[in-house]
Scaffold this motif. Structure first.
Motif, PDB file in Angstrom:
ATOM      1  N   LEU A  65       0.834  -1.206   0.000  1.00  0.00           N
ATOM      2  CA  LEU A  65       0.000   0.000   0.000  1.00  0.00           C
ATOM      3  C   LEU A  65       0.867   1.253   0.000  1.00  0.00           C
ATOM      4  O   LEU A  65       0.598   2.214  -0.742  1.00  0.00           O
ATOM      5  N   ARG A  70      -2.648  -1.147  -5.493  1.00  0.00           N
ATOM      6  CA  ARG A  70      -4.024  -1.452  -5.078  1.00  0.00           C
ATOM      7  C   ARG A  70      -4.038  -2.902  -4.600  1.00  0.00           C
ATOM      8  O   ARG A  70      -3.896  -3.820  -5.410  1.00  0.00           O
ATOM      9  N   ARG A  89      -7.764  -2.399  -0.870  1.00  0.00           N
ATOM     10  CA  ARG A  89      -7.044  -1.123  -0.776  1.00  0.00           C
ATOM     11  C   ARG A  89      -6.949  -0.645   0.665  1.00  0.00           C
ATOM     12  O   ARG A  89      -7.063   0.549   0.963  1.00  0.00           O
ATOM     13  N   GLY A  90      -6.770  -1.596   1.576  1.00  0.00           N
ATOM     14  CA  GLY A  90      -6.561  -1.283   2.977  1.00  0.00           C
ATOM     15  C   GLY A  90      -7.811  -1.194   3.824  1.00  0.00           C
ATOM     16  O   GLY A  90      -7.719  -1.106   5.048  1.00  0.00           O
TER      17      GLY A  90
END
Length: 472
Positions: A65, A70, A89-90
């Protein structure tokens, strides 16, 4: 068919589909995946092992990240909410997105009246994999659920396999010794693809399988290693993955990242790294495996030294030697087998002096409980054994009986409780502000005390009494 509208509806449906909760084999899940057309257009990293899988996935995700990729991550089990098993994406995915993909799995499962039975884990894995496949990602990180060779995640061909520490767990499914268990974990390897083995003393079966298959073996202590002092640590490993294709990104950053040659061999080095944000002595071994995997994949996923430094400094993973400040201090750890409990005991010992250590403990009945209790026992002064909300769990009374069989100190006390929250409340009532409380033994145990969020503890002695001035 019944109306299935919510995520809870679908999860209940999955629990009813198959006579067994665990049914090792890939044929059924592969058949449904083919009907779905499940495929990934980005690199896939698969992580197996007895302990350290979740931490390895979290560190890979955090660094990638920070490097601008992504990312998608699938881990299991969850602590409180099922949605925790998937991050894009976290961010943890929302229930509505999962529901849509559960419906896609079901449509494929029953297509043309030819119904295929799936276990809860197989069904939910397919739904999450489909969500990730549709998310336009640069890289996907997948944690193996159980074993490797016959785990549902292994329907996908990995671009890099990571095998963390190997120890005795789930022996009724995987075998009774490290060699047999290692052979099952080795099933995630693919010919010609890198496999990072971060166990310092891996079973020979893993090394033999890599050689027979023709996998690109990255072995801790031979192909990569780390060193460190109290302030920082360094990593060195093979550099033969070559320069990143189509990338002119600088190595850059405050961590030194260099390539050096010794004779005919070339090495890549990260120096001056701060310790990972995940606490515990074992995390450097996990982090070393992570850097080996990223080096092995450098052609496809180049990362800067600054991304490594930043990712390791911000990585978070609840329930892995998680220290929650308060009075008393709270320690949360999902350690649930002898190997991980031994690591927990080392980490607790390194915390320094506490007048009294209270332990909230709940565990599955099929675990090797005696060595777990014996290893951590010398550090615990008061036990709070708890029931857990699953049929697999030992009751608090059963755990107390196991403990009495190994405990010889007459001054240690034990009580039993109906759930982890009640056990924690009892520990808080008994604790002084300078004490610590450790909650461990299972994801259910830690999840049980996190249901209302991370507790911030205040011993009763600190609660201001009515009419008191609050000053001395």
């Amino acid at each position: 068919m019944e109306q299935l509208n919510t995520l809870q509806d679908w999860l209940a449906h999955c629990e009813r589909l198959h006579p067994k909760s665990i049914d090792m084999g890939l044929e059924r899940v592969q058949a449904v995946a083919r009907r779905m057309g499940l495929a990934f257009a980005c690199p896939v990293i698969t992580v197996a092992g007895t302990n350290g899988k979740g931490s390895t996935c979290a560190m890979l995700e955090a660094i990638l990240l920070e490097a601008g990729y992504r990312t998608g991550v699938y881990t299991s089990p969850h602590l409180v909410h099922f949605e925790e098993r998937c991050r894009v994406r976290g961010d943890i995915v929302n229930a509505a997105d999962l529901v849509a993909n559960f419906a896609r799995v079901e449509a494929a499962r029953v297509r043309n009246g030819d119904e295929i039975s799936l276990t809860y884990f197989e069904f939910t894995t397919l739904a999450i994999l489909q969500l990730l496949a549709d998310a336009k990602l640069d890289v996907v990180i997948l944690e193996v659920g159980l074993g490797g060779r016959l785990d549902a995640v292994n329907i996908l061909d990995t671009d890099c396999a990571v095998i963390t520490s190997i120890d005795l767990d789930h022996m009724e499914f995987l075998g009774n010794d490290r060699e047999t268990i290692g052979r099952e974990k080795a099933g995630i390897m693919r010919a010609g693809k890198p496999v990072v083995v971060s166990d310092p003393v891996p079973p020979q079966s893993i090394l033999d399988h890599a050689a027979a298959l023709g996998a690109d073996l990255w072995r801790f202590g031979q192909d990569f290693n780390f060193s460190g002092d109290k302030q920082q640590w360094s990593w060195v490993g093979r550099a033969d993955a070559g320069p990143p294709q189509g990338s002119t990104a600088p190595l850059g950053g405050s961590a030194v990242h260099e390539v050096t040659s010794v004779g005919a061999k070339t090495y890549r080095r990260y120096a001056g790294l701060a310790y990972p944000a995940l606490r515990g002595a074992n995390q450097l071994v996990n982090a070393s495996g992570v850097l080996a995997a990223l080096t092995a994949l450098r052609n496809r996923l180049p990362v800067t030294a600054q991304a490594v430094r930043n990712g390791l400094s911000v990585v978070e993973l609840p329930g892995r030697f998680q220290i929650v400040p308060g009075q008393p201090t709270l320690v949360l750890d999902v350690a649930h087998n002898p190997h991980s409990v031994a690591a927990l005991a080392e980490n607790l010992d390194a915390m320094g002096f506490y007048p009294c250590t209270h332990a909230v403990f709940g565990a599955m009945a099929d675990k090797d409980l005696a060595p777990m209790l014996a290893r951590v026992g010398p550090l615990i002064d008061k036990w709070y054994f708890t029931d857990l909300p699953t049929a697999r769990a030992a009751s608090g009374e059963e755990l107390a009986a196991k403990w009495r069989a190994v405990e010889s100190r007459p001054d240690v006390t034990a009580t039993t409780h109906k759930d982890p929250e009640l056990a924690l409340q009892a520990a808080v009532r008994a604790a002084d502000p300078a004490d610590r409380i450790v909650v461990f033994g299972s994801f259910y145990t830690v999840g049980g005390v996190l249901k209302g969020g991370v507790p911030r503890l205040m011993a009763p002695h600190l609660v201001q009494q009515p009419g008191s001035s609050g000053t001395k």
